[in-house]
Design a protein around this motif. Structure first.
Motif, short mmCIF file in Angstrom:
data_model
loop_
_atom_site.label_atom_id
_atom_site.label_comp_id
_atom_site.label_asym_id
_atom_site.label_seq_id
_atom_site.Cartn_x
_atom_site.Cartn_y
_atom_site.Cartn_z
N PRO A 35 0.82 -1.21 0.00
CA PRO A 35 0.00 0.00 0.00
C PRO A 35 0.85 1.27 0.00
N ASN A 36 0.27 2.36 -0.50
CA ASN A 36 1.00 3.64 -0.48
C ASN A 36 0.61 4.49 0.72
N ILE A 37 -0.33 3.99 1.54
CA ILE A 37 -0.70 4.65 2.79
C ILE A 37 -0.85 3.57 3.86
N ASP A 38 -0.78 3.97 5.12
CA ASP A 38 -1.09 3.04 6.20
C ASP A 38 -2.58 2.72 6.15
N LEU A 39 -2.92 1.45 6.35
CA LEU A 39 -4.32 1.03 6.38
C LEU A 39 -4.57 0.32 7.70
N PRO A 40 -5.01 1.09 8.72
CA PRO A 40 -5.27 0.47 10.02
C PRO A 40 -6.56 -0.33 10.01
N GLN A 41 -6.66 -1.26 10.93
CA GLN A 41 -7.86 -2.08 11.05
C GLN A 41 -9.02 -1.23 11.54
N THR A 42 -10.10 -1.24 10.78
CA THR A 42 -11.39 -0.65 11.18
C THR A 42 -12.46 -1.60 10.68
N SER A 43 -13.71 -1.26 10.88
CA SER A 43 -14.79 -2.14 10.42
C SER A 43 -14.86 -2.23 8.90
N THR A 44 -14.20 -1.32 8.19
CA THR A 44 -14.25 -1.32 6.73
C THR A 44 -12.88 -1.55 6.08
N SER A 45 -11.91 -2.02 6.84
CA SER A 45 -10.55 -2.20 6.30
C SER A 45 -10.44 -3.55 5.60
N VAL A 46 -10.78 -3.54 4.32
CA VAL A 46 -10.69 -4.75 3.52
C VAL A 46 -9.92 -4.46 2.24
N VAL A 47 -9.30 -5.49 1.72
CA VAL A 47 -8.64 -5.43 0.42
C VAL A 47 -9.36 -6.46 -0.44
N THR A 48 -9.91 -6.01 -1.58
CA THR A 48 -10.63 -6.91 -2.47
C THR A 48 -9.86 -7.05 -3.77
N ILE A 49 -9.57 -8.28 -4.13
CA ILE A 49 -8.91 -8.59 -5.39
C ILE A 49 -9.98 -9.18 -6.30
N THR A 50 -10.16 -8.57 -7.46
CA THR A 50 -11.22 -9.00 -8.37
C THR A 50 -10.65 -9.58 -9.66
N GLY A 51 -11.50 -10.27 -10.39
CA GLY A 51 -11.12 -10.76 -11.71
C GLY A 51 -10.35 -12.05 -11.72
N LEU A 52 -10.36 -12.80 -10.63
CA LEU A 52 -9.65 -14.08 -10.57
C LEU A 52 -10.57 -15.18 -11.11
N THR A 53 -10.84 -15.12 -12.38
CA THR A 53 -11.84 -16.01 -12.98
C THR A 53 -11.22 -17.30 -13.49
N GLY A 54 -12.08 -18.30 -13.70
CA GLY A 54 -11.66 -19.57 -14.25
C GLY A 54 -11.29 -20.61 -13.21
N SER A 55 -11.45 -20.29 -11.95
CA SER A 55 -11.10 -21.23 -10.88
C SER A 55 -12.21 -22.26 -10.68
N GLN A 56 -11.81 -23.46 -10.29
CA GLN A 56 -12.77 -24.50 -9.93
C GLN A 56 -13.03 -24.52 -8.42
N THR A 57 -12.38 -23.63 -7.69
CA THR A 57 -12.55 -23.58 -6.24
C THR A 57 -13.91 -22.98 -5.91
N ALA A 58 -14.70 -23.73 -5.14
CA ALA A 58 -16.04 -23.28 -4.74
C ALA A 58 -15.95 -22.12 -3.76
N ASP A 59 -17.03 -21.39 -3.62
CA ASP A 59 -17.10 -20.30 -2.64
C ASP A 59 -16.63 -20.80 -1.28
N ASP A 60 -15.89 -19.96 -0.59
CA ASP A 60 -15.36 -20.34 0.71
C ASP A 60 -15.17 -19.07 1.53
N ALA A 61 -15.94 -18.93 2.60
CA ALA A 61 -15.87 -17.74 3.46
C ALA A 61 -14.58 -17.70 4.28
N ALA A 62 -13.86 -18.84 4.32
CA ALA A 62 -12.63 -18.92 5.11
C ALA A 62 -11.56 -19.69 4.33
N LEU A 63 -11.25 -19.21 3.14
CA LEU A 63 -10.20 -19.82 2.32
C LEU A 63 -8.84 -19.58 2.98
N THR A 64 -8.07 -20.62 3.15
CA THR A 64 -6.77 -20.51 3.81
C THR A 64 -5.78 -19.74 2.93
#
Length: 111
Positions: A35-64
């Motif tokens: 990151p180019n700034i500090d990102l402290p933990q808050t209720s909205t501190s998430v990083v979302t990576i999009t466009g990872l298509t073509g995977s056979q991995t099913a939805d997983d709320a706790a992917l390791t």
């Protein structure tokens, strides 16, 4: 020098690689971000990576996720992320009491 320049928050370093290009093989995805700034933990501190298509991995709320090269990624995000197969999104939440530090490289992998 531009003393009044304000940079938008973001990840100037964002690299994604895979362990194999072959179909039907177990494929480890490795992600490195900084990151180019500090990102402290808050209720909205998430990083979302999009466009990872073509995977056979099913939805997983706790992917390791696994730390790569002792980068501190699993300290910053914990050891899981939320995976949604369609549309190929991985959501990482900044762990309680943690801060992503500007200029620090965080690397992790998942399958």
């Amino acid at each position: 020098a531009s003393p009044m320049t304000i940079f938008a928050p973001g990840f100037p370093v964002k690299v994604i690689s895979q362990s194999t290009p072959y179909p039907d093989a177990i494929n480890s995805i490795t992600v490195t971000i900084s990151p180019n700034i500090d990102l402290p933990q808050t209720s909205t501190s998430v990083v979302t990576i999009t466009g990872l298509t073509g995977s056979q991995t099913a939805d997983d709320a706790a992917l390791t996720i696994t730390d790569v090269d002792a980068s501190g990624a699993t300290t910053a995000f914990g050891t899981t992320a939320a995976w949604t197969q369609t549309p190929g999104n991985l959501v990482l939440t900044v762990a309680s009491g943690q801060t992503l530090v500007a200029g620090t490289f965080y690397a992790f992998s998942f399958q």
